[in-house]
Design an enzyme around this catalytic site. Sequence first.
Site, mmCIF file in Angstrom:
data_model
loop_
_atom_site.group_PDB
_atom_site.id
_atom_site.type_symbol
_atom_site.label_atom_id
_atom_site.label_comp_id
_atom_site.label_asym_id
_atom_site.label_seq_id
_atom_site.Cartn_x
_atom_site.Cartn_y
_atom_site.Cartn_z
ATOM 1 N N LYS A 60 -7.678 9.639 -18.593
ATOM 2 C CA LYS A 60 -8.092 10.310 -19.850
ATOM 3 C C LYS A 60 -6.742 10.336 -20.904
ATOM 4 O O LYS A 60 -6.319 9.353 -21.102
ATOM 5 C CB LYS A 60 -8.585 11.473 -19.528
ATOM 6 C CG LYS A 60 -9.407 11.630 -18.454
ATOM 7 C CD LYS A 60 -10.929 11.206 -18.798
ATOM 8 C CE LYS A 60 -12.012 11.089 -17.752
ATOM 9 N NZ LYS A 60 -11.829 11.202 -16.343
ATOM 10 N N TYR A 70 -15.203 20.025 -13.372
ATOM 11 C CA TYR A 70 -15.695 18.614 -13.503
ATOM 12 C C TYR A 70 -16.662 18.340 -12.325
ATOM 13 O O TYR A 70 -16.657 18.580 -11.200
ATOM 14 C CB TYR A 70 -14.425 17.534 -13.365
ATOM 15 C CG TYR A 70 -14.899 16.197 -13.419
ATOM 16 C CD1 TYR A 70 -15.659 15.641 -14.227
ATOM 17 C CD2 TYR A 70 -14.451 15.324 -12.193
ATOM 18 C CE1 TYR A 70 -16.017 14.487 -14.212
ATOM 19 C CE2 TYR A 70 -14.766 14.131 -12.104
ATOM 20 C CZ TYR A 70 -15.637 13.333 -13.325
ATOM 21 O OH TYR A 70 -15.962 12.148 -13.060
ATOM 22 N N ASP A 89 -6.020 21.281 -11.858
ATOM 23 C CA ASP A 89 -6.360 19.999 -12.613
ATOM 24 C C ASP A 89 -5.543 20.448 -13.992
ATOM 25 O O ASP A 89 -6.336 21.540 -14.918
ATOM 26 C CB ASP A 89 -7.814 20.095 -12.417
ATOM 27 C CG ASP A 89 -8.115 18.605 -13.142
ATOM 28 O OD1 ASP A 89 -7.625 17.992 -14.195
ATOM 29 O OD2 ASP A 89 -9.069 18.080 -12.489
ATOM 30 N N ARG A 108 0.789 -1.099 0.175
ATOM 31 C CA ARG A 108 0.121 -0.062 0.061
ATOM 32 C C ARG A 108 0.574 1.131 0.020
ATOM 33 O O ARG A 108 0.441 2.452 -0.308
ATOM 34 C CB ARG A 108 -0.875 0.045 1.278
ATOM 35 C CG ARG A 108 -2.103 0.939 0.905
ATOM 36 C CD ARG A 108 -3.149 0.983 2.041
ATOM 37 N NE ARG A 108 -2.504 1.474 3.491
ATOM 38 C CZ ARG A 108 -2.201 0.500 4.571
ATOM 39 N NH1 ARG A 108 -2.456 -0.629 4.571
ATOM 40 N NH2 ARG A 108 -1.696 1.051 5.662
#
Length: 357
Positions: free
Chosen positions: A196, A96, A171, A45
């Site tokens: 994306k 977004y 972003d 992790r």
Amino acid sequence: MHEQLAPATRAVALGRPPREPGAPVNHGVAFTSTYVAGGEVSYARTSNPTWEALEEVLGSLEGGSALTFASGMAAVTAAVSLVPVGGVVVAPRHVYNGTTGLLDEMERAGALTARRVDAEDTDAIVTAAEGADVLLLESPTNPMMEVTDVEAVVRGLRERYADARPVVVCDNTFATPLAQQPLAWGADVVVHSATKYLSGHSDTLLGATVVAPERADLLERLHTHRNLHGAIPGPMEAWLVLRGIRTLHLRLERAQATARELVARLDGHPAVERVRYPGFGGMLSVEVAGGEAGAEAVCAAVRLWTHSTSLGGVESQIERRRRHPLEVATVPVNLLRLSAGVEDVEDLWADLAQALP
């Protein structure tokens, strides 16, 4: 040496194993949940070699230190975690809708206060940032394609608030690091939905943050957030995004050329009321005649374009954004967001033209 190479070259050359005789040219996928005791990492992790290869490439392209996450929203949530409980975040009115939903939910819970601003109004952004903890920018905005002058905003924050300025997060999903590098303009953190353009093949979910070199404190906080909240990427997902980045410059060049040609043809088309294009990249939005019904009819009539959410894949995608409940009411009901892919532009135009009312 790598810093002297062009971004396109670094996208191909970095994140590779050492060049030794007989060695593979690509990193393998490290499927492991734990490590033999005594090394720097004890549990998966915390880190994974496949993540690290991807983080090397993305960090170099953005000019900072990258951390990968399970999804774009996991990366956005990590960035928002930099706001202390009860603190203030400033964000554009149009971002977004997942980011909008996150901020709305946290505000309802009393975790933070969100101030909304016009993404293109530098003075308004700087003014709204007084006393704020985080300024969360998105440029171009999704789906309105508004562009923020990030460099001017950061300069204004420094002049007005000096060391008391908020942490600036940007972003960079739409632009990618090949079109702009917000860290070079003074931003502290860059966020990506690597699902994306970075991946580019609509086959995986992954997010990332990239932190400016001088903000090691933020890098540590984001790493701690990832470790404790568990929003880690799978090694296979990281490998797929790393493979996608190898062709990012080629895909983006083609998508941008296609987008520009489509903009030229859509501008002035009798069925198109407005074209929104930031001037770069492969994303554009159009407002079509006929309102909501007209927009839905276009999505139903296309045959080559894919009617789906998401963007940045090799296939061209189209959708009416107000079909999503979280989309803000100021987004026109007849707005269609288009993601130009890498198909032949004449085929894309023929399909779009026959679908327009």
